[in-house]
Motif scaffolding. Structure first.
Motif, PDB file in Angstrom:
ATOM      1  N   UNK A  12      41.410 -25.536  81.045  1.00 59.07           N
ATOM      2  CA  UNK A  12      39.824 -25.706  79.821  1.00 59.07           C
ATOM      3  C   UNK A  12      40.572 -26.896  79.305  1.00 59.07           C
ATOM      4  N   UNK A  13      39.005 -28.101  79.710  1.00 62.03           N
ATOM      5  CA  UNK A  13      39.266 -29.518  78.937  1.00 62.03           C
ATOM      6  C   UNK A  13      39.352 -29.428  77.559  1.00 62.03           C
ATOM      7  N   UNK A  64      36.871 -29.555  69.727  1.00 63.82           N
ATOM      8  CA  UNK A  64      36.716 -30.856  70.521  1.00 63.82           C
ATOM      9  C   UNK A  64      35.559 -30.441  71.866  1.00 63.82           C
ATOM     10  N   UNK A  65      34.391 -30.469  71.637  1.00 63.02           N
ATOM     11  CA  UNK A  65      33.793 -29.998  73.166  1.00 63.02           C
ATOM     12  C   UNK A  65      33.460 -31.216  74.022  1.00 63.02           C
ATOM     13  N   UNK A  66      34.363 -32.069  74.183  1.00 56.71           N
ATOM     14  CA  UNK A  66      34.302 -33.443  74.933  1.00 56.71           C
ATOM     15  C   UNK A  66      33.418 -32.699  76.780  1.00 56.71           C
ATOM     16  N   UNK A  67      32.852 -33.885  76.833  1.00 64.21           N
ATOM     17  CA  UNK A  67      32.174 -34.069  78.210  1.00 64.21           C
ATOM     18  C   UNK A  67      33.160 -34.640  79.131  1.00 64.21           C
ATOM     19  N   UNK A  68      34.306 -35.422  79.054  1.00 58.36           N
ATOM     20  CA  UNK A  68      35.036 -35.508  80.094  1.00 58.36           C
ATOM     21  C   UNK A  68      36.408 -36.215  79.549  1.00 58.36           C
ATOM     22  N   UNK A 100      47.319 -21.667  83.724  1.00 58.80           N
ATOM     23  CA  UNK A 100      47.944 -22.064  84.749  1.00 58.80           C
ATOM     24  C   UNK A 100      49.073 -21.201  84.478  1.00 58.80           C
ATOM     25  N   UNK A 101      49.409 -20.372  83.146  1.00 54.47           N
ATOM     26  CA  UNK A 101      51.212 -19.505  83.512  1.00 54.47           C
ATOM     27  C   UNK A 101      51.746 -20.168  84.465  1.00 54.47           C
ATOM     28  N   UNK A 102      52.707 -21.058  84.509  1.00 53.60           N
ATOM     29  CA  UNK A 102      53.463 -21.649  85.045  1.00 53.60           C
ATOM     30  C   UNK A 102      54.769 -21.956  84.514  1.00 53.60           C
TER      31      UNK A 102
END
Length: 217
Positions: free
Chosen positions: A163-164, A201-205, A146-148
């Motif tokens: 990204x999750x 960690x390829x989580x679905x939620x 998000x570059x903040x």
């Protein structure tokens, strides 16, 4: 925040409403919720650039706020391992951001090497990522996705920022007070993916993501 692998010559900024006329549009290379990215070529020099065009006009207060924040931050950044912004201009009340163009990205390399990049290559990419993100942190920026700007101690951020698969646990539990550590977590996840070819960690939620992290660590 995009990382780069080599240094390119920067053109001077020309905030002119007709600045787009000096570019020839070649292809659409990406699109998102707020804009599209175009591959373009300077008509006078033949230099390839990537131009981010915001879809909504600056009359949209939310878009204007986001665009101006991004522009302010990008103007501060010049580094060998970042994709640098060349210029910014308005056309028909829309913001256009001109960046250096990269022929290929780390994602391209991962897709071409499903078994991983190999230890030596992964270490080289890791070094460049760390150099780039260290520069961002020194300039009070955090969150690769998000570059903040870094908040003052105790000041909250928004919850959804990355990204999750690469989100640090504090983001997954909606902790609004986070810092540069979330970027180091993301880079660690990416380094593991470079070594193996698979997301760590390829989580679905968000809940599934937390469960995978707890199971692993």
């Amino acid at each position: 925040m995009l990382m780069r692998m080599d240094r390119r010559t920067l053109s001077p900024s020309t905030p002119n409403s007709r600045a787009m006329d000096k570019y020839e549009q070649l292809a659409l290379v990406g699109e998102g919720s707020y804009g599209v990215v175009l591959k373009c070529k300077r008509r006078d020099t033949g230099e390839l650039v990537a131009i981010k065009k915001f879809l909504e006009t600056e009359d949209d207060a939310a878009v204007r706020k986001m665009a101006l924040r991004e522009i302010r931050m990008l103007k501060k950044l010049r580094h060998d391992h970042l994709v640098n912004m060349i210029e910014v201009f308005r056309r028909k009340r829309r913001f256009y951001l001109v960046f250096e163009y990269l022929e290929h990205t780390l994602l391209d390399e991962l897709e071409a090497s499903p078994g991983g990049l190999g230890e030596d290559s992964a270490k080289k990419h890791l070094y460049q990522l760390l150099k780039g993100i260290d520069y961002c942190h020194q300039n009070s920026l955090c969150d690769l996705g998000f570059a903040r700007a870094l908040a003052a101690p105790g000041e909250p951020y928004t919850e959804y920022v990355a990204t999750r698969w690469y989100r640090a646990p504090e983001l997954l539990v909606a902790d609004h007070r986070y810092g540069p550590e979330v970027d180091i977590w993301a880079i660690g996840c990416l380094f593991a993916e470079m070594l193996t070819g698979d997301p760590l960690f390829p989580g679905d939620s968000d809940i599934d993501q937390l469960a995978l992290i707890i199971k692993t660590v």
